[in-house]
Scaffold this active site. Sequence first.
Site, PDB file in Angstrom:
ATOM      1  CG  LEU A   1      -6.076   5.100  -1.294  1.00 42.02           C
ATOM      2  CD1 LEU A   1      -6.611   6.252  -0.301  1.00 42.02           C
ATOM      3  CD2 LEU A   1      -6.593   5.501  -2.694  1.00 42.02           C
ATOM      4  CG  HIS A   2      -3.044   2.191   3.974  1.00 39.60           C
ATOM      5  ND1 HIS A   2      -1.688   2.018   3.809  1.00 39.60           N
ATOM      6  CD2 HIS A   2      -3.105   3.598   4.561  1.00 39.60           C
ATOM      7  CE1 HIS A   2      -1.006   2.924   4.244  1.00 39.60           C
ATOM      8  NE2 HIS A   2      -1.721   3.590   4.747  1.00 39.60           N
ATOM      9  CG  ASP A   3      -8.739   0.740   4.412  1.00 31.51           C
ATOM     10  OD1 ASP A   3      -7.775  -0.137   4.753  1.00 31.51           O
ATOM     11  OD2 ASP A   3      -9.249   1.477   4.775  1.00 31.51           O
TER      12      ASP A   3
ATOM     13  CB  THR B   1      -0.864   0.117   1.216  1.00 35.43           C
ATOM     14  OG1 THR B   1      -0.343   0.185   2.499  1.00 35.43           O
ATOM     15  CG2 THR B   1      -2.043  -1.157   0.981  1.00 35.43           C
TER      16      THR B   1
END
Length: 312
Positions: free
Chosen positions: A241-243, A195
């Site tokens: 930006l992870h999710d 990520t």
Amino acid sequence: MKKQSLIIDCDPGVDDALGLFLAFGSPGLELLAVTTVGGNVPGDITARNARIMRQLAGREDVPVHAGADRPLVREPVAAAEFHGEGGIGDMTPFEPRVGNAPGPAAQAIVDLVMARPAGSVALAIMGPMTNLALAMRLEPKLAAHLGPVSVMGGARSEGGNITASAEFNIYADPDAAAEVFASDCDITVFGLDVTHQVRVSEDRIVAIEVLGGESARTAGELLRFSQRVEREIVGWDAGPLHDPCTVAWLLDRDLFGLKPCRIEVETVSDLTRGHTAVEFRVDAATARHHWAVSVDAGGVFARINASLERLP
């Protein structure tokens, strides 16, 4: 093309909101429900935030089930400094038109998964894994019946983002994560190693802002907030930006490079609480865990932008 049935389990959260918009606007997904958990902010707020994003996206057909508001055995932790006190940056929160669906998240996960053919329902987890751990306790057959489980959590080569070795989602409820990784679930994990390659650069924010529509405007505002916070706290001009990675992979497997592995979670040591031990020396043919190591970041943002264009 057959749609992928999906439940999203999340704790919105700025990046969760982008993940929700990605799913809400993707015609390749049959979104069965959104379940929420206490994590980035307390559980009552994460449920409200999920319903806010649902309303903005015009997807009030998707039920939102509130779930666990605290970890299995530990005191709650939060990450409001990265998401704002209300979990949605600078946005002024409001009470959405439609409330939570009846029944807790864990029971909703059990009911939706067990009512469909084995392996057909995917679960994208964007927060602590408490709801899935509780659901597996309710229904011992759940893990084997679930389809692919995509998880945002953990860290290996990148180190942690809440302690030196732990990523926030795993740290917040390491006991739940340990139960899930020890189960029969087939889990693909998008940790900080990958990520951190999905960077919210200025040009990517502008590309979202020019799309028009309330969903895109909101997404742009959230990313502007995240950009400012990451610059102030971490010193990055383009934060990660992870999710949304959890949903992007379900839409297009070719966006990510994966390695088979075995993952275990530290639950005893206070120093390394929530550390993910990722062991690559496994039999690839039988491995139930896969660790994301590379990503086409431009492709992830292209998917997000395409979804936002479809939303009001």
